[in-house]
Write a protein that holds these residues in place. Sequence first.
Motif, short mmCIF file in Angstrom:
data_model
loop_
_atom_site.label_atom_id
_atom_site.label_comp_id
_atom_site.label_asym_id
_atom_site.label_seq_id
_atom_site.Cartn_x
_atom_site.Cartn_y
_atom_site.Cartn_z
N UNK A 56 0.87 -1.15 -0.04
CA UNK A 56 -0.18 -0.03 -0.10
C UNK A 56 0.84 1.29 0.01
N UNK A 57 2.03 1.05 0.54
CA UNK A 57 2.79 2.41 0.49
C UNK A 57 3.86 2.47 -0.62
N UNK A 58 3.49 3.76 -1.47
CA UNK A 58 4.38 3.81 -2.70
C UNK A 58 6.04 3.67 -2.57
N UNK A 59 6.61 3.04 -3.25
CA UNK A 59 7.83 2.91 -3.28
C UNK A 59 8.79 3.98 -2.94
N UNK A 60 8.54 4.93 -3.60
CA UNK A 60 9.21 6.24 -3.14
C UNK A 60 9.26 6.78 -1.65
N UNK A 61 8.02 6.52 -1.03
CA UNK A 61 8.01 6.77 0.51
C UNK A 61 8.64 5.64 1.17
N UNK A 62 8.73 4.57 0.78
CA UNK A 62 9.47 3.42 1.51
C UNK A 62 11.04 3.78 1.33
N UNK A 63 11.47 4.26 0.27
CA UNK A 63 12.92 4.66 0.13
C UNK A 63 13.20 5.96 0.65
N UNK A 64 12.19 6.86 0.70
CA UNK A 64 12.44 8.15 1.66
C UNK A 64 11.10 8.57 2.63
N UNK A 65 11.11 7.96 3.72
CA UNK A 65 10.09 8.10 4.64
C UNK A 65 9.68 9.42 5.04
N UNK A 66 10.64 10.28 4.96
CA UNK A 66 10.44 11.73 5.14
C UNK A 66 9.21 12.19 4.31
N UNK A 67 9.14 11.79 3.09
CA UNK A 67 8.03 12.15 2.16
C UNK A 67 6.89 12.02 2.54
N UNK A 68 6.33 10.98 3.37
CA UNK A 68 5.13 10.48 3.98
C UNK A 68 4.43 11.77 4.69
N UNK A 69 5.14 12.65 5.31
CA UNK A 69 4.47 13.98 5.86
C UNK A 69 4.19 14.88 5.11
N UNK A 70 4.67 14.94 3.65
CA UNK A 70 4.19 16.02 2.79
C UNK A 70 3.01 15.44 1.89
N UNK A 71 2.41 14.32 1.99
CA UNK A 71 1.36 13.87 1.34
C UNK A 71 -0.02 14.23 1.77
N UNK A 72 -0.74 14.86 1.28
CA UNK A 72 -2.03 15.22 1.81
C UNK A 72 -3.35 13.97 1.85
N UNK A 73 -2.98 13.03 1.07
CA UNK A 73 -3.86 11.95 1.13
C UNK A 73 -3.69 10.82 1.83
N UNK A 74 -4.37 10.41 2.83
CA UNK A 74 -4.35 9.43 3.64
C UNK A 74 -4.25 8.17 2.95
N UNK A 75 -3.61 7.06 3.71
CA UNK A 75 -3.40 5.80 3.00
C UNK A 75 -4.82 5.06 3.13
N UNK A 76 -5.68 5.30 4.02
CA UNK A 76 -6.91 4.66 4.21
C UNK A 76 -7.81 5.15 2.95
N UNK A 77 -7.54 6.25 2.42
CA UNK A 77 -8.35 6.61 1.18
C UNK A 77 -8.03 5.84 0.07
N UNK A 78 -6.73 5.50 -0.15
CA UNK A 78 -6.36 4.84 -1.24
C UNK A 78 -6.30 3.18 -1.04
N UNK A 79 -6.17 2.80 0.00
CA UNK A 79 -6.00 1.45 0.43
C UNK A 79 -6.92 0.46 -0.58
N UNK A 80 -8.32 0.60 -0.24
CA UNK A 80 -9.27 -0.34 -0.74
C UNK A 80 -9.04 -0.06 -2.53
N UNK A 81 -9.13 1.01 -3.04
CA UNK A 81 -8.76 1.19 -4.45
C UNK A 81 -7.64 0.47 -5.10
N UNK A 82 -6.70 0.56 -4.14
CA UNK A 82 -5.25 -0.18 -4.67
C UNK A 82 -5.41 -1.66 -4.69
N UNK A 83 -6.08 -2.28 -3.78
CA UNK A 83 -6.41 -3.55 -3.53
C UNK A 83 -7.66 -4.19 -4.36
N UNK A 84 -8.64 -3.42 -4.82
CA UNK A 84 -9.76 -3.81 -5.11
C UNK A 84 -9.51 -5.05 -6.32
N UNK A 85 -8.73 -4.37 -7.26
CA UNK A 85 -8.60 -5.50 -8.56
C UNK A 85 -7.52 -6.34 -8.58
#
Length: 149
Positions: A56-85
């Motif tokens: 669920x966590x984009x690769x670029x955030x895994x590589x640089x966790x400091x980027x997680x704080x600047x994203x406005x979209x929550x993981x909960x908002x995209x988790x279901x969409x990412x897993x759905x298909x």
Amino acid sequence: MRASEIVEEFPVVAEESGALEAARLLAANRLPGLVVTGADNRPSAILPASQVVRFLVPRYIQDDPSLAGVLSESMADTAAAKLRDKTVRALLPEDRAELPVVEPDDTIVEVAAVMARLRCPLVAVATKDHIQGVITASRLLELALREQS
């Protein structure tokens, strides 16, 4: 103590099962992972909950966790969409070298050795024809610490 004496029933999912349903199963039951079966109904992998989070966590955030704080979209908002298909197979790590499966007559030390070597939160207990269940790291620790008391 043998694996067959401490095995617990546990949910099993097929590789072709829906990823979203598997993630919901993990979340609803607070499971450390799931046993995944192939077309032959034999264990083919263990899907740790941490692997689903990693998916669920984009690769670029895994590589640089400091980027997680600047994203406005929550993981909960995209988790279901990412897993759905997706299927469970899509969530499995690519580098699955060894399957964490033990025999029913393996000792608690043998089970611990497999779990430790593979860094897996659970192992499947299976014979050639049948999955008996799993042993989780928390169950193993509970027994190991109780034996010392």
